[in-house]
Each structure stands twice: as C-alpha cells, then as structure tokens.
Design an enzyme around this catalytic site. Sequence first.
Site, PDB file in Angstrom:
ATOM      1  N   HIS A 111      17.150  -4.560 -18.496  1.00 16.81           N
ATOM      2  CA  HIS A 111      17.685  -3.600 -19.460  1.00 16.81           C
ATOM      3  C   HIS A 111      16.769  -2.381 -19.559  1.00 16.81           C
ATOM      4  O   HIS A 111      15.601  -2.438 -19.157  1.00 16.81           O
ATOM      5  CB  HIS A 111      17.717  -4.208 -20.874  1.00 16.81           C
ATOM      6  N   TYR A 112      17.277  -1.305 -20.154  1.00 17.09           N
ATOM      7  CA  TYR A 112      16.380  -0.289 -20.706  1.00 17.09           C
ATOM      8  C   TYR A 112      16.575  -0.268 -22.217  1.00 17.09           C
ATOM      9  O   TYR A 112      17.612  -0.670 -22.748  1.00 17.09           O
ATOM     10  CB  TYR A 112      16.578   1.085 -20.082  1.00 17.09           C
ATOM     11  N   THR A 113      15.539   0.227 -22.920  1.00 16.81           N
ATOM     12  CA  THR A 113      15.569   0.184 -24.384  1.00 16.81           C
ATOM     13  C   THR A 113      16.307   1.369 -25.001  1.00 16.81           C
ATOM     14  O   THR A 113      16.793   1.273 -26.130  1.00 16.81           O
ATOM     15  CB  THR A 113      14.143   0.167 -24.948  1.00 16.81           C
ATOM     16  N   GLU A 175      13.255  -6.091 -21.036  1.00 19.80           N
ATOM     17  CA  GLU A 175      13.544  -4.729 -21.504  1.00 19.80           C
ATOM     18  C   GLU A 175      12.482  -3.779 -20.960  1.00 19.80           C
ATOM     19  O   GLU A 175      11.294  -4.111 -20.940  1.00 19.80           O
ATOM     20  CB  GLU A 175      13.544  -4.668 -23.034  1.00 19.80           C
ATOM     21  N   HIS A 223      22.117  -5.347 -17.078  1.00 17.26           N
ATOM     22  CA  HIS A 223      22.926  -5.586 -18.271  1.00 17.26           C
ATOM     23  C   HIS A 223      24.350  -5.063 -18.056  1.00 17.26           C
ATOM     24  O   HIS A 223      25.324  -5.678 -18.487  1.00 17.26           O
ATOM     25  CB  HIS A 223      22.281  -4.901 -19.474  1.00 17.26           C
ATOM     26  N   ASP A 233      22.895   0.068 -19.006  1.00 14.86           N
ATOM     27  CA  ASP A 233      21.499  -0.137 -18.616  1.00 14.86           C
ATOM     28  C   ASP A 233      21.337  -1.201 -17.528  1.00 14.86           C
ATOM     29  O   ASP A 233      22.148  -2.128 -17.458  1.00 14.86           O
ATOM     30  CB  ASP A 233      20.645  -0.497 -19.839  1.00 14.86           C
TER      31      ASP A 233
END
Length: 342
Positions: A111-113, A175, A223, A233
Amino acid sequence: MRKTLYIIGLSAFVFSCTSQQNVKKNTYKPKTPVTQPKVVAKPQVQEKPKPQITNDHGVEFFTTNIADPAKNDNTVSYGSIVSAKPAGYKVVKTYFPAIAQNFRQKYLILHYTALPDDKSITVLTQQAVSAHYLVNNTGDNEIYQLVDENKRSYHAGVSAWRNDKNLNDTSIGIEIVNSGYTADASGKRLFVPFNDDQIKKVAALAKDIITRYQIPATNVLAHSDIAPTRKQDPGPLFPWKKLYDQYQIGMWYDDAMKQSYYDMAVSTDFTSKYNDSAFIFSVQTQLQKFGYGIELSGKWDDATKKTIEAFQYHFRPENYDGIMDAETWAILQALIQKYPVK
C-alpha cells in the site's frame, strides 16, 4: 417265595437301566480340532525423534520444520508458542507438533499511506486502520512494525483474489509513506514517485516475509489488485518490474510471450470486436481467471474499467486509462499463461 423272586427281578431291572445310562454317559466322542489363528507380530514403527522445543525464560519456541514443504506444510514457529491454560489442568506438548499445518500468512499486500510520515504513524497506530509494517521516508534504516505477524491487521478491507476473500485474514500488509496522487484539470491522476531508499527497504522486508512464509509470486499484490473498484495504491509508479528483475519478488510477464499475443491481436483486427458483448464477457472472464474479483456483466461498466486500470497500474504503468487495448490484452494473456490457477 414268589415275593422273593419279585424283589430279585426288580433289582436286576434297576441294575440293567443304571448300567445302560452309565454306558451312554461314558461314550467317547472325539473332539473336532480347533485351529487357532496365528498371531502376526506387528512391526514396531520407530518414530523419528522430533527436535526439542526451546524454552527461554519460560517462553517456548519451535523453530524447525518437520513437515512436508512440498505441501506447503510447515511446523516452524516464528514467535513463541501460544498455549491454553485451562484451570486445574496441565497442557503438555508430548506429541507436539503435528505435521499437518501451515501458515495463516498466504498473501503480501503493498500500500501507500497518502500521508506524510508523522500522520501515517498516527493514523496507523491510533485509528481503526493498521498494517503489520510501515516503511518511512526519512532516509534512515528503520522499518516500523505495528502489528504482530500472527495477528490480523486492518489493511485490506473488502477484498478478493482468486478463490480467497477478506484478505485481512490471510495476509501481511506493508504500508509505504507516499503522498499518493493529485488530479489535473482533466481529472487524470498524477502519482508521486517513490524514494529509492524506500524501495530498497520494501524489497528487503518483502523478501524476508515471502521466504519465511513461502508466499508464491501470484500472492504478492497491490491493494488495487485486491480491491480495484475502491483503491489505487501503491499506484503505477511503484516499481513492480524492478522488484521482479532485481529481487525476484512478485509477478511479471515474459516479453516474447507478450509480443506473440500482441501480434495475434493486431492481425485479427482487435478494435473491430471491441464493443461486442461476447468480447467484453471474454475479457472479464480472463481478468477473473487471472485473479481479479470482477462480475461478468458483458459491458464496459465502471467496475470493469477500474479493474483494467488496476491491472495497468501493476503491469502496464505507462498507460493506465482503463481501456483494454491490444497491448494490455496481450500482457493479460501472457500472465495467464505464465501463472495459471492451480
């Protein structure tokens, strides 16, 4: 005299009857021999001695695999052994461990935040969302662990891949601190690139997790792969090909196979059948076959467009317009060929 003869005759009769009874009683009858079944001695099965459970200050560990790795069975414990403590009874590990077991951790989801470092930490530790690990963007050599690998973190949400759903149950989430995207005047998403040092961290962390839990390439996902109608993401700038080429992480197609399918698409006038419901249904079926949780509507609906877009984020990041053109189609065919459902 007559009386005397009567008594003698009666005595003789009684003696005669008694003698006949005794003869009948003592008549010999040979016994039929009974054959007793032979007792076959069972061979003694020698159990292989199991490695010992390690005890460190009262905490137990088992760090050896005695099961069959070909079946993805694994008895290794990557943490302390958790046992029940029933009141009044003693739980013993005389027969520990059974060989028929495997890991809960089947997937690795990236994922990215969409937040800076400090806010990422706050949200992922203090709110109703989390991940097992957070890779910061501060240039140090630290990776933050937020959740025990043996527990579920709340990172995947409503999700599906191939035959599995609700992937929080079976995955580890990483993440990565990254701002995500902004939209230009036309609404096109403009994504923020990742820091090279971050990618090195992600690669080292992912490689460790994949190796320990024997996670197959088909289960290392974005994700957006497992929730394509909701999530973008880690986006098209996440370097999936670099991870594949340099670290053998995740999936990628073979160029020669992709080119073969591309030539086939071009030679059959790919665009002329683009809006046929049969062709659309075929594309949806192939996306589903590869792994995406997509409904087979036979229409270029919003869910299908977003699923194609998610596929392009991962495997065709140069153009993520959500249109199934000949190149995207060829890449999909090459991946299905390389990573069939088992």
